[in-house]
Scaffold this motif. Structure first.
Motif, PDB file in Angstrom:
ATOM      1  N   UNK A  71       6.491 -19.533  -2.740  1.00  0.00           N
ATOM      2  CA  UNK A  71       7.182 -18.588  -1.868  1.00  0.00           C
ATOM      3  C   UNK A  71       8.389 -19.252  -1.218  1.00  0.00           C
ATOM      4  N   UNK A  72       9.481 -18.521  -1.102  1.00  0.00           N
ATOM      5  CA  UNK A  72      10.694 -19.078  -0.494  1.00  0.00           C
ATOM      6  C   UNK A  72      10.464 -19.512   0.940  1.00  0.00           C
ATOM      7  N   UNK A  77      11.819 -24.646   3.838  1.00  0.00           N
ATOM      8  CA  UNK A  77      11.726 -25.761   4.788  1.00  0.00           C
ATOM      9  C   UNK A  77      11.458 -27.106   4.098  1.00  0.00           C
ATOM     10  N   UNK A  78      10.700 -27.080   3.011  1.00  0.00           N
ATOM     11  CA  UNK A  78      10.425 -28.325   2.288  1.00  0.00           C
ATOM     12  C   UNK A  78      11.691 -28.876   1.636  1.00  0.00           C
ATOM     13  N   UNK A  81      14.137 -30.102   4.364  1.00  0.00           N
ATOM     14  CA  UNK A  81      13.714 -31.392   4.930  1.00  0.00           C
ATOM     15  C   UNK A  81      14.016 -32.528   3.962  1.00  0.00           C
ATOM     16  N   UNK A  82      13.797 -32.290   2.670  1.00  0.00           N
ATOM     17  CA  UNK A  82      14.102 -33.315   1.668  1.00  0.00           C
ATOM     18  C   UNK A  82      15.601 -33.587   1.628  1.00  0.00           C
ATOM     19  N   UNK A  83      16.408 -32.531   1.699  1.00  0.00           N
ATOM     20  CA  UNK A  83      17.857 -32.718   1.692  1.00  0.00           C
ATOM     21  C   UNK A  83      18.327 -33.427   2.958  1.00  0.00           C
ATOM     22  N   UNK A 134      19.811 -16.795  -2.353  1.00  0.00           N
ATOM     23  CA  UNK A 134      18.684 -17.021  -1.452  1.00  0.00           C
ATOM     24  C   UNK A 134      17.845 -18.237  -1.848  1.00  0.00           C
ATOM     25  N   UNK A 135      18.246 -18.930  -2.895  1.00  0.00           N
ATOM     26  CA  UNK A 135      17.545 -20.135  -3.323  1.00  0.00           C
ATOM     27  C   UNK A 135      17.573 -21.156  -2.188  1.00  0.00           C
ATOM     28  N   UNK A 136      16.476 -21.909  -1.968  1.00  0.00           N
ATOM     29  CA  UNK A 136      16.454 -22.894  -0.887  1.00  0.00           C
ATOM     30  C   UNK A 136      17.603 -23.908  -0.932  1.00  0.00           C
TER      31      UNK A 136
END
Length: 143
Positions: A71-72, A77-78, A81-83, A134-136
């Motif tokens: 799910x988006x 958030x994952x 946070x990684x970026x 809308x991609x993270x």
């Protein structure tokens, strides 16, 4: 887990269902008890299915994992946070677009700040240029 903490299983929300996946009947019982203790009346008695390794392999044969499987609301958030972590580390690493100096070092001069701004704009444009706005990756805030 990495710190040595044992993992009972995986708990996943799928629509109106809460799915606990474990690798033994004992863990299933313990996991169901934990979920029931935490969520109480919010969940009903569990429906249980047992699947052998062979059945699981047969069910997933030919299927490839997809980004749509997550799910988006969970993925964003994952990914962000990684970026954040990656870009913070990059502040002190040489960057080719900045003449092989770090962004932190480049930002010390007016010309360097201009190059850093161009580099950040380049990163922002590249991440937002995918087919799904809308991609993270596309929704990451570079500020």
């Amino acid at each position: 887990m990495e710190d040595g903490t044992p993992v009972l299983g995986n708990l996943e929300s799928k629509g109106r269902f809460l799915v606990l996946m474990v690798n033994s009947a004992e863990r299933a019982q313990r996991g169901a008890e934990l979920v029931q203790n935490i969520l109480g009346r919010m969940v009903r008695a569990p429906l249980t299915t047992i699947q052998t390794i062979e059945q699981l392999k047969a069910a997933h044969q030919g299927k490839r994992p997809s980004a749509d499987d997550i799910l988006r609301e969970i993925a964003a958030p994952l990914v962000h946070a990684m970026l954040d972590k990656q870009y913070r580390a990059t502040l002190d690493e040489p960057v080719g677009m900045l003449g092989d100096i770090s962004p932190r070092a480049a930002a010390r001069t007016k010309a360097g700040r201009q190059k850093v701004a161009e580099w950040l704009k380049y990163l922002e444009m590249r991440s937002s240029s995918g087919p799904d706005p809308q991609d993270p990756m596309a929704t990451y805030d570079f500020s």
